[in-house]
Design an enzyme around this catalytic site. Structure first.
Site, PDB file in Angstrom:
ATOM      1  N   GLU A 140     -10.033  -1.131   6.424  1.00 21.27           N
ATOM      2  CA  GLU A 140      -8.605  -1.670   7.136  1.00 21.27           C
ATOM      3  C   GLU A 140      -9.146  -0.891   9.319  1.00 21.27           C
ATOM      4  O   GLU A 140      -8.915  -2.307   9.624  1.00 21.27           O
ATOM      5  CB  GLU A 140      -7.099  -0.999   7.477  1.00 21.27           C
ATOM      6  CG  GLU A 140      -6.153  -1.019   7.739  1.00 21.27           C
ATOM      7  CD  GLU A 140      -4.669   0.132   7.666  1.00 21.27           C
ATOM      8  OE1 GLU A 140      -3.706  -0.238   7.079  1.00 21.27           O
ATOM      9  OE2 GLU A 140      -5.196   1.180   7.427  1.00 21.27           O
TER      10      GLU A 140
ATOM     11  N   GLN B  33       0.684  -0.864  -0.054  1.00 24.66           N
ATOM     12  CA  GLN B  33      -0.101   0.193   0.198  1.00 24.66           C
ATOM     13  C   GLN B  33       0.714   1.071  -0.010  1.00 24.66           C
ATOM     14  O   GLN B  33       1.370   1.807   0.750  1.00 24.66           O
ATOM     15  CB  GLN B  33      -0.921  -0.095   1.070  1.00 24.66           C
ATOM     16  CG  GLN B  33      -1.994   1.847   1.907  1.00 24.66           C
ATOM     17  CD  GLN B  33      -1.856   1.333   3.223  1.00 24.66           C
ATOM     18  OE1 GLN B  33      -1.128   1.418   3.369  1.00 24.66           O
ATOM     19  NE2 GLN B  33      -3.526   1.295   3.340  1.00 24.66           N
ATOM     20  N   GLY B  34       0.893   2.117  -1.453  1.00 26.66           N
ATOM     21  CA  GLY B  34       1.529   3.023  -1.043  1.00 26.66           C
ATOM     22  C   GLY B  34       0.830   4.636  -0.666  1.00 26.66           C
ATOM     23  O   GLY B  34       0.368   5.513  -2.006  1.00 26.66           O
ATOM     24  N   TYR B  35       0.585   4.439   0.713  1.00 24.20           N
ATOM     25  CA  TYR B  35      -0.379   5.685   1.017  1.00 24.20           C
ATOM     26  C   TYR B  35       0.586   6.705   1.995  1.00 24.20           C
ATOM     27  O   TYR B  35       0.729   8.013   1.378  1.00 24.20           O
ATOM     28  CB  TYR B  35      -1.188   5.354   1.919  1.00 24.20           C
ATOM     29  CG  TYR B  35      -2.704   4.714   1.683  1.00 24.20           C
ATOM     30  CD1 TYR B  35      -2.530   4.011   0.064  1.00 24.20           C
ATOM     31  CD2 TYR B  35      -3.745   4.103   1.989  1.00 24.20           C
ATOM     32  CE1 TYR B  35      -3.881   3.773  -0.218  1.00 24.20           C
ATOM     33  CE2 TYR B  35      -5.147   3.926   1.536  1.00 24.20           C
ATOM     34  CZ  TYR B  35      -5.294   3.766   0.142  1.00 24.20           C
ATOM     35  OH  TYR B  35      -5.966   2.867  -0.353  1.00 24.20           O
ATOM     36  N   SER B  36       1.010   6.953   2.755  1.00 26.92           N
ATOM     37  CA  SER B  36       1.748   7.264   4.217  1.00 26.92           C
ATOM     38  C   SER B  36       3.179   8.008   3.695  1.00 26.92           C
ATOM     39  O   SER B  36       3.461   6.838   2.459  1.00 26.92           O
ATOM     40  CB  SER B  36       2.302   6.678   5.225  1.00 26.92           C
ATOM     41  OG  SER B  36       1.399   6.243   5.280  1.00 26.92           O
TER      42      SER B  36
ATOM     43  N   SER C 205       4.554  -1.807   4.201  1.00 31.44           N
ATOM     44  CA  SER C 205       5.101  -3.094   4.429  1.00 31.44           C
ATOM     45  C   SER C 205       4.957  -4.061   3.315  1.00 31.44           C
ATOM     46  O   SER C 205       3.765  -3.172   2.573  1.00 31.44           O
ATOM     47  CB  SER C 205       3.536  -3.620   5.741  1.00 31.44           C
ATOM     48  OG  SER C 205       2.589  -2.878   5.300  1.00 31.44           O
TER      49      SER C 205
END
Lengths: 361, 403
Positions: B244, B126-129, B161
Site C-alpha cells: 500500500e 480492508q478491515g484494519y482500522s 472503503s
C-alpha cells in the site's frame, strides 16, 4: 537503466572527503578562517588528488570527467565548508575554454589549467541579476566596467567574464587595468571580490559555439555546482543535528526521543533525498543533453536553495542555543548556504528564468 | 549512470503504445475510483489478456503469468498515464490481498479467491482500522473467539472503503487476548453477507460516502478462512502494508497534475489576463515543478535499488510523506488559479473539469492521513531511518543503505 553513482564516482567522492576530514575538521576550519593557518596544508593535501585535471580532456593531461564528477567533488567541499577554490578554477574555466575556445586557445590553455598554472576566477554575477548597474562592456578588444561577487579571485591568474552581448572573455588578472577589492560576506569560507576593468586586455573565447549558448551553459554548470555545495553543507547539518539529538539530554531524556525534534530531522531528510536525485540528474544530463541544461540549472538551484535554507534553519534549531553559538560549528554551514542561495541567482530570480525558458512568461 | 531503458524495453514501450492507440476508443473514461461496471470489467479482461493487468499473477490463478519485471511495469504505468487510459483495477483486493495470498495463502485460498478478484468479480475491502486503533493499529480490539470450527467475531471497523459494494473483507481480529499486543492478531477473510455484519456509510468532507463503518455482532467465520497462522496476523498484514505505501506515492500522478496546472494557468483568466501572466502564480508553479522533478528522479533512484535488490535505506521511507503532500499542493495551486471558480462543486454551472481539482484537494488530505499519517511517517523516518530513540530506549544503530 541505472540511476546511481558508479563505483568510480563514489570512490572519487570518498577520496575528497578523506582528504578533507584530515585537513578540514571543524577545528581546522576555525583556524583557517580565523588566521589562515592550515590552508597551505589543505591545498597540498587536495593537490595530490589533482582536482584541477578533473575536467580537461586526456590530450591536455586531464581526466576528461564530466559535471557529475565535478558536482560530487563540490558536494564534498560543501560538506566540510572547505575554504578551497574549485568551481571557477577547475570546472567552469576549463568548461568555458572547451565549449567556446578556438583550437589554439584549447591547445594553449587546457594543459595549463590541468596543471593548476592557469587559474580562473568567475565574474558572471551580472548575468544573474545585475546589481547597482554593474556590467562589463567590450570595445576594440578591451573590457570596461565593474563585476561584483567575483568568485575565487584570490590566487587566480585570470578572470572569466562575459560582455553585455553574451560573449565570454578570459582576462589576465595581473594588469594595471584590472583592480580587485575583496568583498566580505557573512561566510568566511569562500572568497568574493569586485573587479574593476579599465580598458583591460582580454582574450575573447571565439570558437564555433562562441555566443549566448556558451554563456548559458557555463551559468548552468555554475548553478549546478552551487547546488552541489548546498547539498553537501545540508547533509553535514542534518548529520550534526541527528548526532546532537542522540546525546543531548533535557528533562532526563535524549532530546531525539521528543517528537518535535524527530519531526524536524525527518523533514530535513525527506527534502534532502529527492533534492540529491534532482542534482544527480541535472549534473548527469548536462553532458548528455546541453539544450536542456540552462533550464535544469535554474530548476535545481532554485529547489536546492529552498531545501538548504529549510535544513540550515531546522538543524540550527535542533541544536537549541548551541546552534546559535559558534562553538557548535553549525554557523559555518548555515552561512555558507546563505551565500550559495543568493549566488548566481536567488530562487525567485531563477524561477523567473525557468518560466521564461518554458514560454510561460 | 544511464537513464535510458535500452532497446528491448523501448520495443516493449512501442508495443504498449500501439496497444493503447488501437484501444483508444474501447476503454471507459478514467475512473475516479473503481466502479465495478460492466465496461470496466470488460476493459480489465482485455488488459489481463494482453499482460497489462495481473501481469505477474500466475496463469493458474487467472493472471497473465509474466516474470516480474519492474521496468516493464513502470513503462506500462507511464504509458497508460500519458494516454489517459485507465490502468487495470487497483483496488485493495488486487494490490494488497492478492500479493498476500500469493505469499502466504493456502493453495485452496489462492484458487478460490485470486481469479475472481483480479477480474473485478469479487470485490474486497480492508478491515484494519478501528475507532480506537488508527495510527496505533496493533491496539485493535475486534475480538474473534474460537467456537468449534469457527471464529465468532464481535467489534467494529472504520475507514472501510468499498465495504458497501464488497463481497469479502480481509480483516485483522484479536484472537489471542492474553498474548502481547502484536502477537494476538489473526488475518481472517470474511464474506460480507455473513449474518451479524452491518455496513454503515461514512461520508467524508468531499460529500461522498467514500468510507464505511462495519459493525460485527456474533459474526461466524470458518477457521479455514485464516491466512497464515493464528496470532501471526500482524506479520501477514505487514506483508501487504508495504504494497500500500508503495502505491500511495506514484510520481506519474504528480507529473500529470503538474501538466494539468500548466494548462489551467494558460486557460483561466482573471480581469481578462491569463493567470499564467501573473508572476506570483508562475513562481508557485515553477517551485512545484522543481519538487515534482525531484520526486521523479528520486523514484528513478529507488527503481534502480529495486532492480538491483539493494536497500535504499532512509531514501525509501519518504515517498508516501512527500508524494501525498506534493499532490495536495498541486491541487491547492489549481484551486487558487481558479479562484472563486475553484470552489464550485458537483453539478454547479461554470464548474471546471467536473470539480476534480476540488475533490482531489479534499481527498488528498485523506491520503495524507490514511495509510499512516504524515506524523507517523515522520516518526518512522526519524526512528528507523535516522536512528533516533524510541521512547526512553537508547538510539539503535541504523542499517546502512546500499549506494
Amino acid at each position: 537503466m541505472e540511476f546511481a553513482l558508479s563505483e568510480t564516482q563514489y570512490m572519487l567522492q570518498e577520496s575528497v572527503k578523506g582528504a578533507l576530514s584530515r585537513r578540514a575538521s571543524l577545528e581546522a576550519l576555525r583556524a583557517m578562517t580565523d588566521t589562515g593557518e592550515g590552508r597551505d596544508a589543505l591545498e597540498a593535501s587536495l593537490k595530490e588528488l589533482a582536482l584541477s585535471a578533473l575536467i580537461p580532456p586526456e590530450e591536455a593531461g586531464g581526466a576528461g570527467l564530466g559535471l557529475l564528477e565535478a558536482a560530487l567533488v563540490q558536494q564534498s567541499l560543501g560538506s566540510h565548508a572547505a575554504p578551497f577554490s574549485f568551481a571557477a578554477r577547475s570546472v567552469l574555466t576549463p568548461l568555458a575554454v572547451m565549449e567556446a575556445g578556438t583550437q589554439a586557445q584549447k591547445a594553449e590553455w587546457l594543459p595549463k589549467i590541468a596543471e593548476g598554472e592557469m587559474r580562473g576566477a568567475l565574474a558572471l554575477s551580472e548575468k544573474s541579476g545585475a546589481r547597482e548597474d554593474a556590467k562589463i562592456t567590450e570595445k576594440n578588444g578591451r573590457l570596461n566596467g565593474r563585476a561584483l561577487f567575483v568568485m575565487e579571485a584570490e590566487d587566480a591568474t585570470h578572470i572569466l567574464t562575459a560582455s553585455q552581448d553574451g560573449r565570454l572573455f578570459l582576462a589576465p588578472k595581473n594588469q594595471k587595468t584590472v583592480k580587485i577589492a575583496g568583498l566580505k560576506t557573512i561566510d568566511g569560507t569562500r572568497s568574493f571580490a569586485e573587479c574593476l576593468f579599465e580598458n583591460a586586455e582580454a582574450e575573447p573565447l571565439s570558437g564555433e559555439n562562441a555566443r549566448g549558448r556558451s554563456l548559458a551553459l557555463i551559468l548552468s554548470a555554475a548553478r549546478i555546482l552551487e547546488s552541489a555545495d548546498m547539498l553537501g553543507a545540508s547533509e553535514t547539518l542534518l548529520h550534526m543535528a541527528v548526532d546532537y539529538a542522540k546525546v543531548r539530554k533535557q528533562f532526563g531524556k535524549l532530546i531525539g526521543s521528543f517528537q518535535a525534534v524527530k519531526h524536524l530531522c525527518a523533514e530535513m531528510v525527506a527534502e534532502l533525498e529527492p533534492a540529491r536525485a534532482l542534482l544527480w540528474f541535472a549534473a548527469h544530463d548536462f553532458g548528455e543533453n546541453p539544450d536542456a541544461a540552462p533550464l535544469n540549472g535554474c530548476i535545481v538551484k532554485a529547489h536546492m536553495a529552498d531545501v538548504a535554507r529549510m535544513v540550515s534553519r531546522k538543524a540550527t534549531e535542533v541544536h537549541g542555543g548551541m546552534g546559535f553559538a559558534q562553538e557548535s560549528g553549525v554557523h559555518f554551514f548555515f552561512k555558507r548556504i546563505g551565500v550559495s542561495i543568493q549566488c548566481l541567482g536567488g530562487p525567485a530570480y531563477l524561477r523567473g528564468e525557468a518560466a521564461r525558458m518554458q514560454g510561460w512568461a | 549512470m544511464d537513464l535510458s531503458y535500452g532497446k528491448d524495453y523501448e520495443a516493449f514501450r512501442a508495443e504498449t503504445r500501439a496497444f493503447l492507440k488501437n484501444h483508444a476508443d474501447k476503454h471507459p473514461s478514467q475512473n475516479r475510483y473503481d466502479g465495478f461496471t460492466k465496461s470496466s470489467r470488460a476493459w480489465q479482461k482485455t488488459l489481463i489478456a494482453h499482460g497489462y493487468a495481473a501481469r505477474t499473477i500466475p496463469k493458474d490463478y487467472g493472471g497473465f503469468g509474466a516474470e516480474p519485471d519492474i521496468l516493464k511495469s513502470r513503462i506500462i504505468a507511464e504509458e497508460f498515464v500519458k494516454a489517459g487510459a485507465p490502468m487495470g483495477f487497483q483496488n485493495q483486493g488486487i494490490s494488497m490481498l492478492v500479493p498476500t495470498l500469493l505469499e502466504l495463502g493456502t493453495e485452496e485460498q489462492k484458487k478460490r479467491y485470486i481469479p475472481p478478484t483480479i477480474k473485478g468479480e469479487m470485490v474486497w475491502c480492508q478491515g484494519y482500522s478501528e475507532p480506537n486503533a488508527g495510527s496505533d493499529l496493533a491496539g485493535l480490539q475486534t475480538r474473534g473467539v474460537e467456537d468449534g470450527d469457527d471464529f465468532v467475531i464481535n467489534g467494529q471497523k472504520i475507514w472501510t472503503s468499498t465495504a458497501q459494494i464488497a463481497d469479502m473483507m480481509f480483516c485483522l481480529v484479536r484472537t489471542e487476548p492474553d498474548a502481547p499486543k502484536h502477537a494476538g492478531i489473526s488475518y481472517i477473510l470474511i464474506p460480507m453477507t455473513t449474518p451479524g455484519l452491518d455496513v454503515r456509510p461514512l461520508t467524508t468532507m468531499t460529500g461522498r460516502p467514500e468510507f464505511n463503518e462495519v459493525f460485527f455482532t456474533d459474526v461466524r467465520v470458518p477457521k479455514k478462512n485464516l491466512v497464515g497462522r493464528r496470532g501471526e496476523g500482524w506479520f501477514v498484514a505487514n506483508a501487504t502494508l508495504k504494497h500500500e505505501r508503495g502505491m500511495l506515492g506514484n510520481p506519474n500522478i504528480s507529473e500529470n497534475r503538474l501538466a494539468g496546472v500548466v494548462r489551467l494557468m494558460e486557460e483561466e483568466t482573471e480581469d481578462g489576463a491569463r493567470v499564467m501572466e501573473n508572476p506570483v502564480f508562475r513562481d508557485r508553479l515553477a517551485a512545484l515543478q522543481g519538487r515534482v522533478m525531484a520526486m521523479r528522479y528520486h523514484g528513478m533512484r529507488l527503481l534502480t535499488h529495486s532492480i538491483k535488490g539493494t536497500d535504499p535505506g532512509v531514501a525509501g521511507m519518504i515517498v508516501k510523506l512527500q508524494g501525498c503532500e506534493l499532490n495536495h499542493q498541486l491541487a491547492a495551486l489549481a484551486i487558487d488559479v481558479m479562484g472563486e471558480m475553484g470552489v464550485l462543486y458537483e453539478d454547479s454551472p461554470h464548474i471546471r473539469a467536473d470539480g476534480s481539482w476540488q475533490w482531489s484537494f479534499m481527498y488528498d488530505l485523506g491520503l495524507i492521513i490514511g495509510g499512516g499519517t504524515a506524523q507517523i511517517q515522520k516518526n518512522i523516518i526519524a526512528e528507523r531511518g535516522l536512528g533516533l530513540p524510541r521512547g526512553d530506549k537508547e538510539p539503535v544503530p541504523v542499517r546502512a543503505a546500499a549506494r
